[in-house]
Design a protein around this motif. Structure first.
Motif, PDB file in Angstrom:
ATOM      1  N   LEU A  30      28.901  -5.692  46.511  1.00 55.02           N
ATOM      2  CA  LEU A  30      27.953  -5.694  47.625  1.00 55.02           C
ATOM      3  C   LEU A  30      28.685  -5.930  48.939  1.00 55.02           C
ATOM      4  O   LEU A  30      29.709  -6.615  48.964  1.00 55.02           O
ATOM      5  CB  LEU A  30      26.921  -6.822  47.457  1.00 55.02           C
ATOM      6  CG  LEU A  30      26.079  -6.828  46.191  1.00 55.02           C
ATOM      7  CD1 LEU A  30      25.203  -8.065  46.164  1.00 55.02           C
ATOM      8  CD2 LEU A  30      25.228  -5.581  46.121  1.00 55.02           C
ATOM      9  N   PRO A  31      28.157  -5.399  50.051  1.00 51.88           N
ATOM     10  CA  PRO A  31      28.762  -5.711  51.351  1.00 51.88           C
ATOM     11  C   PRO A  31      28.673  -7.215  51.624  1.00 51.88           C
ATOM     12  O   PRO A  31      27.711  -7.864  51.216  1.00 51.88           O
ATOM     13  CB  PRO A  31      27.890  -4.941  52.354  1.00 51.88           C
ATOM     14  CG  PRO A  31      27.074  -4.007  51.570  1.00 51.88           C
ATOM     15  CD  PRO A  31      26.987  -4.528  50.177  1.00 51.88           C
ATOM     16  N   ALA A  43      15.977   1.956  52.069  1.00 56.81           N
ATOM     17  CA  ALA A  43      17.385   1.517  52.092  1.00 56.81           C
ATOM     18  C   ALA A  43      18.193   2.379  51.130  1.00 56.81           C
ATOM     19  O   ALA A  43      17.727   2.674  50.017  1.00 56.81           O
ATOM     20  CB  ALA A  43      17.480   0.057  51.698  1.00 56.81           C
ATOM     21  N   PRO A  44      19.392   2.811  51.531  1.00 58.37           N
ATOM     22  CA  PRO A  44      20.171   3.731  50.698  1.00 58.37           C
ATOM     23  C   PRO A  44      20.504   3.167  49.327  1.00 58.37           C
ATOM     24  O   PRO A  44      20.498   3.889  48.340  1.00 58.37           O
ATOM     25  CB  PRO A  44      21.445   3.972  51.524  1.00 58.37           C
ATOM     26  CG  PRO A  44      21.459   2.905  52.572  1.00 58.37           C
ATOM     27  CD  PRO A  44      20.058   2.481  52.789  1.00 58.37           C
ATOM     28  N   SER A  45      20.798   1.879  49.231  1.00 59.15           N
ATOM     29  CA  SER A  45      21.054   1.299  47.912  1.00 59.15           C
ATOM     30  C   SER A  45      20.601  -0.146  47.930  1.00 59.15           C
ATOM     31  O   SER A  45      20.877  -0.880  48.866  1.00 59.15           O
ATOM     32  CB  SER A  45      22.544   1.363  47.574  1.00 59.15           C
ATOM     33  OG  SER A  45      23.273   0.586  48.482  1.00 59.15           O
ATOM     34  N   ARG A  46      19.876  -0.530  46.894  1.00 61.24           N
ATOM     35  CA  ARG A  46      19.370  -1.894  46.842  1.00 61.24           C
ATOM     36  C   ARG A  46      20.405  -2.796  46.186  1.00 61.24           C
ATOM     37  O   ARG A  46      21.072  -2.405  45.219  1.00 61.24           O
ATOM     38  CB  ARG A  46      18.055  -1.921  46.089  1.00 61.24           C
ATOM     39  CG  ARG A  46      16.990  -1.132  46.829  1.00 61.24           C
ATOM     40  CD  ARG A  46      15.780  -0.923  45.988  1.00 61.24           C
ATOM     41  NE  ARG A  46      15.027  -2.162  45.868  1.00 61.24           N
ATOM     42  CZ  ARG A  46      13.784  -2.201  45.394  1.00 61.24           C
ATOM     43  NH1 ARG A  46      13.194  -1.110  45.030  1.00 61.24           N
ATOM     44  NH2 ARG A  46      13.141  -3.341  45.293  1.00 61.24           N
ATOM     45  N   ALA A  47      20.474  -4.013  46.710  1.00 54.36           N
ATOM     46  CA  ALA A  47      21.475  -4.955  46.214  1.00 54.36           C
ATOM     47  C   ALA A  47      21.306  -5.204  44.726  1.00 54.36           C
ATOM     48  O   ALA A  47      22.280  -5.267  43.974  1.00 54.36           O
ATOM     49  CB  ALA A  47      21.366  -6.259  46.990  1.00 54.36           C
ATOM     50  N   PRO A  85      12.646  -1.354  53.892  1.00 47.86           N
ATOM     51  CA  PRO A  85      13.301  -1.790  52.644  1.00 47.86           C
ATOM     52  C   PRO A  85      13.265  -0.728  51.547  1.00 47.86           C
ATOM     53  O   PRO A  85      14.195  -0.615  50.760  1.00 47.86           O
ATOM     54  CB  PRO A  85      12.478  -3.024  52.238  1.00 47.86           C
ATOM     55  CG  PRO A  85      11.849  -3.508  53.479  1.00 47.86           C
ATOM     56  CD  PRO A  85      11.589  -2.283  54.307  1.00 47.86           C
ATOM     57  N   ALA A 129      17.573  -5.729  53.182  1.00 51.28           N
ATOM     58  CA  ALA A 129      17.474  -4.555  52.300  1.00 51.28           C
ATOM     59  C   ALA A 129      18.410  -3.453  52.794  1.00 51.28           C
ATOM     60  O   ALA A 129      19.090  -2.804  52.012  1.00 51.28           O
ATOM     61  CB  ALA A 129      16.034  -4.067  52.260  1.00 51.28           C
ATOM     62  N   ARG A 130      18.432  -3.241  54.091  1.00 49.39           N
ATOM     63  CA  ARG A 130      19.315  -2.208  54.654  1.00 49.39           C
ATOM     64  C   ARG A 130      20.783  -2.581  54.471  1.00 49.39           C
ATOM     65  O   ARG A 130      21.626  -1.747  54.208  1.00 49.39           O
ATOM     66  CB  ARG A 130      19.021  -2.024  56.150  1.00 49.39           C
ATOM     67  CG  ARG A 130      17.869  -1.072  56.414  1.00 49.39           C
ATOM     68  CD  ARG A 130      17.645  -0.916  57.896  1.00 49.39           C
ATOM     69  NE  ARG A 130      18.846  -0.505  58.610  1.00 49.39           N
ATOM     70  CZ  ARG A 130      19.288   0.740  58.672  1.00 49.39           C
ATOM     71  NH1 ARG A 130      18.637   1.690  58.083  1.00 49.39           N
ATOM     72  NH2 ARG A 130      20.383   1.025  59.345  1.00 49.39           N
ATOM     73  N   LEU A 131      21.066  -3.892  54.633  1.00 53.40           N
ATOM     74  CA  LEU A 131      22.445  -4.351  54.490  1.00 53.40           C
ATOM     75  C   LEU A 131      22.900  -4.272  53.031  1.00 53.40           C
ATOM     76  O   LEU A 131      24.082  -4.092  52.751  1.00 53.40           O
ATOM     77  CB  LEU A 131      22.530  -5.802  54.992  1.00 53.40           C
ATOM     78  CG  LEU A 131      23.810  -6.287  55.635  1.00 53.40           C
ATOM     79  CD1 LEU A 131      24.229  -5.389  56.784  1.00 53.40           C
ATOM     80  CD2 LEU A 131      23.636  -7.714  56.144  1.00 53.40           C
ATOM     81  N   GLY A 132      21.940  -4.405  52.102  1.00 52.30           N
ATOM     82  CA  GLY A 132      22.266  -4.321  50.672  1.00 52.30           C
ATOM     83  C   GLY A 132      23.006  -5.535  50.157  1.00 52.30           C
ATOM     84  O   GLY A 132      23.948  -5.411  49.381  1.00 52.30           O
ATOM     85  N   VAL A 133      22.587  -6.722  50.584  1.00 51.32           N
ATOM     86  CA  VAL A 133      23.244  -7.953  50.125  1.00 51.32           C
ATOM     87  C   VAL A 133      22.219  -8.844  49.434  1.00 51.32           C
ATOM     88  O   VAL A 133      21.019  -8.648  49.559  1.00 51.32           O
ATOM     89  CB  VAL A 133      23.897  -8.725  51.290  1.00 51.32           C
ATOM     90  CG1 VAL A 133      24.940  -7.889  51.975  1.00 51.32           C
ATOM     91  CG2 VAL A 133      22.847  -9.186  52.303  1.00 51.32           C
TER      92      VAL A 133
END
Lengths: 207, 193
Positions: B68-69, B38-42, B35, A75-79
């Motif tokens: 996405l990263p 988190a700054p931005s959700r996938a 979760p 969730a933190r990684l955003g993937v």
């Protein structure tokens, strides 16, 4: 008079002592609680990750029964990773000698084809962004990499063009390499650790 | 050492035990809440400006189009933002070869369904997505009088909304047109019950 002063001083010292105890207590709780959580979510532990040389993978990625650390990590990684039942993503942020990957250095990545799996190898900057380059080359897959006759491959990470499997790194600074492996389901029995044995070696050539 | 032993009686053991408990409680809370913070959700990043229950092919992943990263350009993606609030959603895709994947994600990023191409043959994926609360109340498509095809299994999804992803592996220039054509055949559509 001196007795009153003595009692006052004693009270002040007792109060200061109590305040210091509580400040220490709160400090330890905040640092210990948030710090340990942050470490377990960012770096993982033996319970949640597998580390092989420079490569790290989260064993319960995207599974519906994933532990809270894995959930928080992604969730933190955003993937949106593929389920660890079918695919694994290994991330390397250091070379095989443990030195941070940096775009000012040249690296050779030596690996071996994995016949039972489809794989890809992509270079990112430290935040997981693709690195802009004129050649528009960001990744190699098991279908696109040039293999040696014995099934091995060597990919080069460098700023300037290199012959063979070259991945440009531009001036990205710190780098991360993602090695995605997808199970093709062509084996009757999967052996634990079979992918880990075939993960590429990352060698620093020059800086 | 002796100095330390002399200090021991002065250490408030109850306070130490309380600190351990408080650290453990804060650790658990921080991990569970992470979760949500988190700054931005996938899910939001990848599905922004996407129409509901419609399959769309994402542009090739490049530095300027990377949503996405760690999203690698090792594949082309077709994506459908599904919502089963008003009815079922039917999903069809063909996986022509190794490396092709259909994956369903909840808004929290859980990959609750995956279908991987079988080697040596084309794999057809055809699903009817039904929310789990309807199942619980016995409101299956059959109970509502809707016809379901035998080749279209009903998949009870744990989330009303989410994304369906069809992933076509990058196999080189020679396969790009074919893979794009296969991705275009993937469908995601609302089906009233």
């Amino acid at each position: 008079m001196s007795f009153v002063l003595h009692r006052l001083r004693k009270r002040i010292w007792t109060g200061l002592g109590l305040t210091a105890d509580w400040a220490l207590f709160i400090g330890i709780v905040l640092i210990g609680g948030f710090g340990s959580s942050w470490y377990m979510v960012e770096a993982g532990s033996l319970l949640t990750t597998v580390r092989v040389g420079p490569w790290t993978t989260w064993t319960a990625a995207a599974r519906s029964d994933a532990d809270p650390y894995t959930r928080a990590h992604y969730a933190r990684l955003g993937v949106l990773p593929l389920s660890a039942e079918y695919a694994q993503t290994y991330i390397a942020r250091t070379d095989s000698d443990g030195r941070s990957l940096h775009s000012s250095c040249d690296y050779e990545i030596e690996g071996h084809e994995i016949p039972t799996h489809w794989w890809s190898m992509t270079v990112f900057d430290a935040k997981g962004r693709l690195i802009q380059n004129v050649a528009e080359r960001y990744t190699f897959t098991s279908d696109t990499i040039a293999l040696e006759p014995d099934g091995t491959f060597i990919a080069t990470l460098a700023r300037d063009a290199r012959p063979g499997n070259w991945l440009p790194v531009g001036g990205a600074g710190r780098l991360a390499i993602a090695f995605n492996v997808v199970d093709l389901g062509i084996r009757a029995v999967a052996r634990e650790g079979e992918i880990e044995e075939l993960l590429p070696v990352i060698k620093r050539k020059k800086c | 050492m002796r100095k330390f032993l002399d200090m021991l009686p002065r250490i408030n053991l109850r306070l130490v035990a309380a600190a351990f408990c408080a650290v453990a409680i804060l650790h658990i809370l921080a991990t569970l809440v992470a979760p949500e913070l988190a700054p931005s959700r996938a899910y939001e990043q990848i599905s922004q400006e996407m129409p509901l229950n419609t399959m769309q092919i994402l542009p090739p992943v490049t530095p300027s189009s990377q949503r996405l990263p760690f999203m690698a350009p090792d594949a082309r993606y077709a994506l459908c933002r599904f919502d089963t609030k008003d009815g079922a959603v039917s999903l069809t895709a063909t996986l022509p070869g190794p490396g092709w994947i259909v994956a369903l994600y909840s808004t929290a990023g859980d990959n609750f369904f995956t279908s991987v191409a079988q080697p040596g043959r084309r794999t057809d994926v055809s699903l009817l997505l039904v929310p789990s609360d309807d199942r619980f109340r016995g409101l299956t498509p059959e109970a509502k009088g809707a016809s379901t095809r035998p080749d279209e299994p009903v998949l009870t999804v744990p989330a009303q909304t989410g994304v369906a992803l069809v992933r076509a592996p990058e196999q080189g220039q020679a396969y790009r047109a074919r893979n794009l054509a296969e991705l275009k055949r993937a469908r995601c559509a609302f089906r009233s019950l």
